[in-house]
Design an enzyme around this catalytic site. Structure first.
Site, mmCIF file in Angstrom:
data_model
loop_
_atom_site.group_PDB
_atom_site.id
_atom_site.type_symbol
_atom_site.label_atom_id
_atom_site.label_comp_id
_atom_site.label_asym_id
_atom_site.label_seq_id
_atom_site.Cartn_x
_atom_site.Cartn_y
_atom_site.Cartn_z
ATOM 1 N N GLU A 341 -18.441 -0.214 -13.122
ATOM 2 C CA GLU A 341 -18.416 0.315 -11.754
ATOM 3 C C GLU A 341 -17.299 1.335 -11.484
ATOM 4 O OE1 GLU A 341 -20.248 -3.314 -9.203
ATOM 5 O OE2 GLU A 341 -18.235 -3.649 -9.927
HETATM 6 C C1 ACM Z 1 -19.620 -6.562 -12.802
HETATM 7 O O1 ACM Z 1 -20.243 -7.464 -12.235
HETATM 8 N N1 ACM Z 1 -19.128 -5.561 -12.103
HETATM 9 C C2 ACM Z 1 -19.383 -6.574 -14.234
#
Ligand code: ACM
Length: 538
Positions: A341
């Site tokens: 992310e």
């Molecule tokens: C995640 O759940 N951002 C690895």
């Protein structure tokens, strides 16, 4: 040296065989039938052959172990301690005070199990002896978990003048399907104390987990002391979601956790999440920041707004120090760099970053692990990708030779709510009731992913909504018990009807451990009660 050790081992083995023979001759007790095939073992062993009698565990039982092989005596001592905690019976381990011994448990090193799996074990339970064969101490440790699960809660006091706990007789042949059987705890969104983490590790060990992934940094907190960058914990360690006090592990405390896990043959995989999820680091040292804003403390639950400056040498000097200090405390071959992310890192910068950090991790003697996004970069085949949301990236990594850890969010995320009434947790990936956590095929989950590419399974527990053991346990249990079986037991033996019966019978252990498990209505829990005792017993 080796020769005399071998001679000592042989002599010891002979003495033990003699004791077994004596024990077999002294059969004084007519054991009632008990059925090993009906025992509520989780994970279900590969092979169970019941012989419909029992071993009488009592005060005249002693534990012996191979003494020339690393770690076997420690496994015997661990078993004795757990038996003491569970049924208050004191058993000698490798003691010479044998006069009154009538039954023995022998934990034996052998290279002739007929499998290369280091965690394989065989258990032979007879009336007056239990023989546990394993190639490694890790295998022996998994085997004693099976034995612990076979010890009943109550003794049968009509058989002898002293209490005797009947363990069903027979043979168990067992080994795991996956090399990596993990759980993750996010100690960054909320901090968990050393004692809370140890309790979680204890519960994982009982179900034969062998990996514990610690998510040690995120936007809301930095949780591990780095001596060369002290503000990480002086500043970045003092915050958490919701504005609580946060916290961090000193290096001594982290080593203590690593050692505690190692005694349970569980490896700690440390994660420093980057280049995104780095607000706490950039707030501590603004020079690291790359999102163009002045960093401030963050105690909310949004993701994807932070990034390191991936073009700055100082950032890589920082990462070199962090990886060096953590790698030096960490016997695991793996170092997890997160990589998920990073929504405000430009794609080219992200790729440049992952490739540079991989070299740093290698330089410090570790194999890199990263969330599936890292496959956008040219990663080395020795690097492991952890699938959470992008099968195409996992497939890409596997094609290039990487192993994959399976953690699909909609199936394995322990922070997903059970249902719309769940007290804690989120549901952005799915609601995951206890049956849907169990009823799926890890090996077939990613179409086109060869079985040989799967390193194993991990159930991550993110902590936006939880901040103590009771809340952790509400989300992790009972689902973590099911993942233990998915990761250990051959898939053709996964069976919800059998599993839910065995799960229902975990209550004596879970209650004894004061585990605040979610009492799912899908399970007909036996003697369900929460005792909330102050003392620690397991
Ligand atoms: C995640 O759940 N951002 C690895």
């Amino acid at each position: 040296m080796f020769k005399s050790d071998a001679a000592k081992g042989l002599l010891f083995f002979t003495v033990v065989l003699f004791l077994v023979a004596c024990a077999e001759r002294k059969k004084k007790v007519n054991y009632p039938k008990t059925d090993l095939a009906e025992a509520p073992l989780i994970p279900r062993p590969v092979k169970v052959i019941a012989t419909n009698s029992a071993f009488g565990l009592d005060a005249k039982t002693a534990i012996y172990t191979s003494q020339t092989s690393n770690g076997f005596e420690e496994v015997g001592v661990f078993l004795a301690q757990k038996i003491k905690n569970h049924i208050d019976l004191d058993l000698y381990v490798n003691s010479n005070e044998n006069e009154t011994i009538e039954r023995i448990i022998f934990i034996n090193q052998t290279d002739t199990l007929g499998t290369d799996n280091p965690e394989a074990y065989q258990l032979y339970i007879k009336n007056d002896s239990i023989l546990l064969n394993a190639k490694t101490a890790a295998g022996a440790f998994r085997g004693i978990q099976t034995l612990r699960q076979l010890i009943p809660e109550t003794s049968n006091d009509t058989l002898a003048e002293r209490p005797m706990w009947l363990i069903p007789s027979g043979k168990i042949v067992d080994e795991p399907i996956f090399e990596y059987r993990g759980a993750m705890l996010d100690v960054a969104r909320h901090f968990f104390t050393v004692a809370e983490v140890k309790k979680f590790i204890d519960l994982l060990a009982y179900y034969k987990y062998n990996a514990f992934h610690m998510h040690l940094s995120d936007d809301q907190g930095w949780r591990i002391e780095i001596k060369s960058w002290p503000k990480l914990t002086e500043v970045g360690g003092q915050t958490e979601v919701g504005g609580g006090p946060g916290g961090f592990y000193t290096q001594e405390e982290f080593k203590e956790l690593v050692g505690y896990a190692a005694e349970r043959h569980i490896e700690v995989i440390p994660e420093i999440d980057m280049p995104g999820h780095t607000n706490a680091a950039s707030f501590s040292y603004p020079i690291l920041n790359g999102n163009g804003k002045k960093p401030s403390a963050y105690t909310g639950t949004h993701v994807g707004f932070s990034t390191f400056d991936t073009r700055k040498d100082t950032v890589y000097a920082f990462i070199d120090d962090v990886v060096r200090e953590i790698a030096a405390m960490s016997p695991s071959p793996y170092f997890h760099i997160g990589g998920d992310e990073s929504h405000v890192t430009k794609k080219n910068d992200y790729i440049h970053f992952v490739e540079k950090v991989e070299k740093i991790v290698k330089k410090h003697g570790k194999r890199m692990v990263g969330w599936n996004e890292i496959a956008q970069a040219k990663i080395d085949p020795s690097t492991v990708a952890q699938l959470w949301n992008e099968p195409h990236n996992a497939l890409k990594a596997a094609k290039n030779g990487s192993k994959i850890i399976l953690s699909p969010a909609a199936k394995t995320y322990l922070d997903m709510q059970y249902d719309s009434l769940s007290e804690y947790g989120l549901h952005w990936a799915a609601y995951i009731p206890v049956d849907s956590a169990y009823n799926w095929s890890p090996a077939a989950h990613v179409e086109g992913l060869p079985k040989e590419s799967i390193l194993g399974l991990e159930a991550p527990l993110w902590s936006e909504t939880i901040s103590n053991s009771a809340e952790l346990e509400y989300l992790a249990f009972p689902r973590a018990i099911g993942y233990a079986e998915l990761a250990w037991t051959p898939e053709n033996q996964h069976d919800w009807e059998s599993y839910k019966e065995r799960l229902a019978q975990q209550t004596p252990y879970l209650d004894r451990m004061d585990v605040n498990y979610y009492p799912s209505k899908l399970i007909d829990w036996k003697e369900h009660k929460h005792t909330y005792k102050e003392i620690e017993r397991d």
